[in-house]
Design a protein around this motif. Sequence first.
Motif, mmCIF file in Angstrom:
data_model
loop_
_atom_site.group_PDB
_atom_site.id
_atom_site.type_symbol
_atom_site.label_atom_id
_atom_site.label_comp_id
_atom_site.label_asym_id
_atom_site.label_seq_id
_atom_site.Cartn_x
_atom_site.Cartn_y
_atom_site.Cartn_z
ATOM 1 N N THR A 89 49.837 10.900 9.301
ATOM 2 C CA THR A 89 49.806 12.275 8.794
ATOM 3 C C THR A 89 49.452 12.295 7.320
ATOM 4 O O THR A 89 49.679 11.326 6.601
ATOM 5 N N GLY A 90 48.905 13.401 6.883
ATOM 6 C CA GLY A 90 48.747 13.643 5.445
ATOM 7 C C GLY A 90 47.574 12.967 4.774
ATOM 8 O O GLY A 90 47.282 13.253 3.623
ATOM 9 N N SER A 91 46.882 12.043 5.453
ATOM 10 C CA SER A 91 45.762 11.380 4.796
ATOM 11 C C SER A 91 44.795 10.824 5.835
ATOM 12 O O SER A 91 45.212 10.379 6.902
ATOM 13 N N SER A 92 43.515 10.814 5.472
ATOM 14 C CA SER A 92 42.505 10.253 6.374
ATOM 15 C C SER A 92 42.215 8.793 6.018
ATOM 16 O O SER A 92 41.499 8.106 6.725
ATOM 17 N N TYR A 93 42.783 8.330 4.890
ATOM 18 C CA TYR A 93 42.445 6.974 4.445
ATOM 19 C C TYR A 93 43.649 6.116 4.062
ATOM 20 O O TYR A 93 43.540 4.901 3.952
ATOM 21 N N HIS A 94 44.824 6.739 3.847
ATOM 22 C CA HIS A 94 46.019 5.990 3.423
ATOM 23 C C HIS A 94 47.078 5.997 4.517
ATOM 24 O O HIS A 94 47.324 7.021 5.153
ATOM 25 N N ALA A 95 47.738 4.835 4.713
ATOM 26 C CA ALA A 95 48.838 4.762 5.683
ATOM 27 C C ALA A 95 49.992 3.946 5.108
ATOM 28 O O ALA A 95 49.777 2.987 4.355
ATOM 29 N N TYR A 96 51.218 4.371 5.467
ATOM 30 C CA TYR A 96 52.409 3.569 5.146
ATOM 31 C C TYR A 96 52.625 2.585 6.283
ATOM 32 O O TYR A 96 52.406 2.913 7.450
ATOM 33 N N VAL A 97 53.084 1.385 5.951
ATOM 34 C CA VAL A 97 53.412 0.389 6.977
ATOM 35 C C VAL A 97 54.823 -0.107 6.688
ATOM 36 O O VAL A 97 55.127 -0.534 5.571
ATOM 37 N N LYS A 98 55.686 -0.028 7.699
ATOM 38 C CA LYS A 98 57.088 -0.410 7.494
ATOM 39 C C LYS A 98 57.290 -1.893 7.799
ATOM 40 O O LYS A 98 56.918 -2.367 8.868
ATOM 41 N N LEU A 99 57.869 -2.607 6.828
ATOM 42 C CA LEU A 99 58.051 -4.057 6.942
ATOM 43 C C LEU A 99 59.292 -4.434 7.733
ATOM 44 O O LEU A 99 59.312 -5.431 8.444
ATOM 45 N N SER A 100 60.362 -3.673 7.544
ATOM 46 C CA SER A 100 61.646 -4.063 8.126
ATOM 47 C C SER A 100 62.562 -2.852 8.216
ATOM 48 O O SER A 100 62.230 -1.780 7.713
ATOM 49 N N GLU A 101 63.699 -3.047 8.846
ATOM 50 C CA GLU A 101 64.744 -2.028 8.891
ATOM 51 C C GLU A 101 66.035 -2.652 8.392
ATOM 52 O O GLU A 101 66.206 -3.866 8.440
ATOM 53 N N THR A 122 38.370 4.695 -18.291
ATOM 54 C CA THR A 122 37.546 4.776 -17.089
ATOM 55 C C THR A 122 38.223 3.933 -16.007
ATOM 56 O O THR A 122 38.610 2.790 -16.274
ATOM 57 N N PHE A 123 38.424 4.502 -14.819
ATOM 58 C CA PHE A 123 39.045 3.746 -13.727
ATOM 59 C C PHE A 123 38.675 4.359 -12.378
ATOM 60 O O PHE A 123 38.032 5.404 -12.309
ATOM 61 N N GLU A 124 39.088 3.682 -11.307
ATOM 62 C CA GLU A 124 38.761 4.154 -9.953
ATOM 63 C C GLU A 124 39.843 5.071 -9.416
ATOM 64 O O GLU A 124 41.041 4.880 -9.700
ATOM 65 N N VAL A 125 39.416 6.074 -8.639
ATOM 66 C CA VAL A 125 40.350 7.015 -8.005
ATOM 67 C C VAL A 125 39.962 7.218 -6.541
ATOM 68 O O VAL A 125 38.814 6.974 -6.150
ATOM 69 N N TYR A 126 40.932 7.649 -5.751
ATOM 70 C CA TYR A 126 40.650 8.181 -4.418
ATOM 71 C C TYR A 126 40.565 9.693 -4.565
ATOM 72 O O TYR A 126 41.461 10.309 -5.165
ATOM 73 N N VAL A 127 39.513 10.300 -4.034
ATOM 74 C CA VAL A 127 39.414 11.767 -4.062
ATOM 75 C C VAL A 127 40.011 12.305 -2.765
ATOM 76 O O VAL A 127 39.579 11.940 -1.672
ATOM 77 N N ASP A 128 41.033 13.149 -2.895
ATOM 78 C CA ASP A 128 41.766 13.645 -1.720
ATOM 79 C C ASP A 128 41.202 14.933 -1.145
ATOM 80 O O ASP A 128 41.315 15.188 0.045
#
Length: 446
Positions: free
Chosen positions: A140-152, A378-384
């Motif tokens: 959800t919320g992004s076409s290019y970014h994802a969260y990945v859960k390592l552990s609980e 000057t740096f790189e960005v993701y355009v949302d």
Amino acid sequence: MKFSVKNPKKTLHLVSLGCTKNLVDSEVMLGKLKDYTITDDAANADVIIVNTCGFIDSAKQESLNTIFNLHDERKKESVLVMAGCLSERYQGELQKELPEIDVFTGVGDYDKIDLLVHQKRSAFSNEVFLASDENERVITGSSYHAYVKLSEGCNQTCSFCAIPSFKGKLHSRTLESLVKEVKSLVSKGYIDFSFVSQDSSSFLRDFDIKNGLELLIEEVEKIDGIKTARILYLYPSTTTLSLIDKIADSKTFVNYFDMPLQHITASMLKIMKRGKGVEKLNELMNHMRSKPNSFVRTTFIAGHPGETVEDHETLCKYIEEFKFDRANVFSYSTEEGTAAAESKDLIEQEIIDERAEIIGEIIALTTQESLENEVGKTFEVYVDGESEEHEYLLSARKTLWAPDIDGEIYINDNELGENEQIKFGQIYTVKVTELAGDKLLATVIR
């Protein structure tokens, strides 16, 4: 965060509260309920799910208020589900006191949510649910970014935290499972990843592997198609200088160091059971800061039982001098079942809030300073996409920053030429021209 779309099939309205780890679990539920059409219209949804947070008082209150508001507006035959941490933590009391809820479930049954909804049945597994590569998530919320859960879960025993009491001990996913999930997400077009858990730097320690995150970095670097990655929630006693070096040397992982410190004086670290002395903490923090282009984020608790005026003043001085790029402060809140709740050195609420406010003001200044330092760079960005501020401003995020928490950059000019349309979800190089309030303004240069 709320999610949405429509069609004549059965509809689902889901609200995910609390942290990004909760968000991943919400995405697993959306995956299990993919036969439903997601809707923003809670009043007419067939199924309403609230994935609750039970971390501190304000989060609990928000969870309950959300549940009551949704119950008041829902249609008669809908199914209202209370899932997540608050539900798990107070399952006995809530089931007695909230007859308006149709289905109760905690932190162990996210992958069975379709059955529970269908059968209108509550369930609380003894095991905590651990996401795997087999769980089809709806990102959800992004076409290019994802969260990945390592552990609980978590093996730490911090005096103020109740999470281990209802999430249990550390359960890490296997490295193979994580790699498989990331590869699958890359094949769907995801290029930016944030790895999360309660205590990310303890990843694989339950398998007697001390350098789990370093192994993860090595494996993720081998996956083609990933542009950037970062790790959230490092813990002081399980973070090593070698891990910091590994992140800094990586071509995939950005120099993003997110370590909730909570305090900095020897006496408070001991009272809070934080497992690292001041000297070692300073060594870690200075090592992070020494890395080129590093971004350091942290969290503090104000007014923990036993905190003296001197402790508070020392912490304020430390925050002023270290100049964190971003930080948060929480007023201490007593949580049942924690060591701090038993303390005889409780501080009056008025003093707690006053200390939190003072720290908040210092953080606001150091954040502003961090943003001012970006002007002219000057740096790189993701355009949302288009910004909410104005249709002619595009919303972007520095590739180094984490989504949603570290700020937003407005793009108000483009040197690519009239015919070149800026694509959302892509990386562009920008030059920052000014700081307006707390927003950087930038021009796309390539």
